[in-house]
Design an enzyme around this catalytic site. Structure first.
Site, short mmCIF file in Angstrom:
data_model
loop_
_atom_site.label_atom_id
_atom_site.label_comp_id
_atom_site.label_asym_id
_atom_site.label_seq_id
_atom_site.Cartn_x
_atom_site.Cartn_y
_atom_site.Cartn_z
N GLU A 1 -5.51 -5.45 10.30
CA GLU A 1 -4.56 -4.38 10.56
C GLU A 1 -4.90 -3.71 11.88
OE1 GLU A 1 -2.49 -3.10 6.71
OE2 GLU A 1 -4.17 -1.76 7.03
N HIS B 1 -9.57 0.72 4.66
CA HIS B 1 -8.31 0.93 5.39
C HIS B 1 -8.59 1.85 6.58
CE1 HIS B 1 -4.30 2.38 6.34
NE2 HIS B 1 -3.84 1.30 5.74
N GLY C 1 2.00 2.03 10.72
CA GLY C 1 2.89 3.18 10.57
C GLY C 1 3.53 3.64 11.87
N ASN D 1 0.87 -1.18 0.00
CA ASN D 1 0.00 0.00 0.00
C ASN D 1 0.90 1.23 0.00
OD1 ASN D 1 -1.78 2.07 0.51
ND2 ASN D 1 -2.32 1.41 2.59
N TRP D 2 1.00 1.85 -1.17
CA TRP D 2 1.91 3.01 -1.29
C TRP D 2 1.32 4.27 -0.69
CZ3 TRP D 2 3.80 2.40 -7.11
CH2 TRP D 2 4.59 1.23 -7.21
N LYS D 3 0.06 4.20 -0.27
CA LYS D 3 -0.63 5.37 0.30
C LYS D 3 -0.47 6.58 -0.64
CE LYS D 3 -0.07 3.42 4.85
NZ LYS D 3 -0.16 3.63 6.28
N GLY E 1 2.71 -1.26 4.29
CA GLY E 1 2.72 0.17 4.04
C GLY E 1 4.13 0.66 3.77
N GLY E 2 4.73 1.27 4.78
CA GLY E 2 6.03 1.93 4.63
C GLY E 2 7.08 1.09 3.91
N SER F 1 3.29 -2.36 10.33
CA SER F 1 4.73 -2.29 10.58
C SER F 1 5.45 -3.61 10.27
CB SER F 1 5.01 -1.84 12.02
OG SER F 1 4.48 -0.54 12.23
N GLU G 1 -7.16 4.32 7.68
CA GLU G 1 -7.04 5.77 7.39
C GLU G 1 -8.30 6.28 6.69
OE1 GLU G 1 -3.20 5.56 5.48
OE2 GLU G 1 -2.34 4.95 7.40
C1 PEP Z 1 -0.90 0.00 6.03
O1 PEP Z 1 -1.07 1.21 5.94
O2 PEP Z 1 -1.72 -0.76 5.48
C2 PEP Z 1 0.25 -0.50 6.78
C3 PEP Z 1 0.24 -1.74 7.17
O3 PEP Z 1 1.26 0.42 7.02
P1 PEP Z 1 2.70 0.11 7.69
O4 PEP Z 1 3.22 -1.18 7.10
O5 PEP Z 1 3.52 1.28 7.35
O6 PEP Z 1 2.44 -0.03 9.17
#
Ligand code: PEP
Length: 251
Positions: free
Chosen positions: A168, A96, A174, A9-11, A234-235, A213, A98
């Site tokens: 999640e 998600h 994040g 997920n590049w957000k 994500g990141g 994470s 967010e």
């Molecule tokens: C996400 O936003 O779906 C996610 C899992 O982010 P991160 O891996 O950065 O925690």
């Protein structure tokens, strides 16, 4: 046997230049991938560019959200599921945290989007998860059950034949804080058991990703749990080396 699935997920990150660089790096490592399905989810406006830059169908493209209206029309600023398909998206992340917390998407709205995606033949990646307060106050299972029930009400258990679930925990997204493999497995088993009460075969087949994470250093242990079938990343998905290492940890 479920085939693990890792999605990035590049957000709201990227530009044509940075995506070209990231995808070029991914392309050079695609041959290292094993028994794992892989997708990247850029901002919708870059889906087509990402798809055309990828050198192989081995990595699919997905979106991060879409309109709840099934057909095109006067919905300024929205992107429809058919447009996503047209741009090469096979998946769409829905619900998600967010989207839920910043944009106020409710369980009912997320469920409606899941139906629109399924009807169009795009695979939803349905995100569920609890906040830290919900976990600490003991309502975690109720929250996740409600998120799933809203979708079950609209698409039934058969909808989960073509839906990926991403567990999640909001407190792990994040933040650098990861659920321990045991904490994650407990919730994954809860989700699978809940679906198994309706249809054991569907529950046994449904892919349940873990997200929060995930890094190359913790992926193997997380993905080694019985009910964890890969991850939503994500990141770490913005770094080709890290993302491929995580994909390799899955299969
Ligand atoms: C996400 O936003 O779906 C996610 C899992 O982010 P991160 O891996 O950065 O925690």
């Amino acid at each position: 046997m479920r085939k693990p699935f890792v999605a990035g997920n590049w957000k709201m990150h990227g530009s044509k230049a940075s995506i070209l660089s990231l995808v070029t790096d991914l392309n050079s490592k695609i041959s290292e991938l094993g028994n794992v399905d892989v997708a990247v989810c850029p901002p919708a406006i870059y889906a087509d560019f990402t798809k055309r830059t990828l050198s192989s169908e081995r990595i699919s493209v997905g979106a991060q959200n879409m309109a709840s209206e099934p057909v095109q029309g006067a919905f300024t600023g929205e992107v429809s599921v058919e447009m996503l398909k047209d741009m090469g998206c096979e998946y769409v992340i829905l619900g998600h945290s967010e989207r839920r917390s910043i944009y106020g998407e409710t369980d009912v709205e997320v469920a409606a989007k899941v139906k629109v995606a399924l009807d169009a033949g795009v695979t939803p990646i349905l995100c569920v998860g609890e906040t830290l307060e919900e976990r600490e106050s003991g309502t975690m299972e109720q929250v996740i059950a409600a998120q799933l029930d809203a979708v079950l009400t609209v698409v039934g258990i058969s909808g989960f034949n073509n839906t990926v679930i991403a567990y999640e925990p909001v407190w792990a997204i994040g933040t650098g804080v990861t659920a321990s493999p045991e904490q994650a497995q407990e919730v994954h088993a809860f989700i699978r058991n809940k679906l198994a009460q309706l249809d054991a075969t569907v529950a046994d087949r449904v892919i349940i990703q873990y997200g929060g994470s995930v890094k190359p250093g913790n992926a193997k242990e997380l993905f080694g749990q019985a009910d964890i079938d890969g991850g939503l990343i994500g990141g770490a998905s913005l770094d080709a080396e890290d993302f491929i290492a995580i994909c390799k940890a899955a299969g």
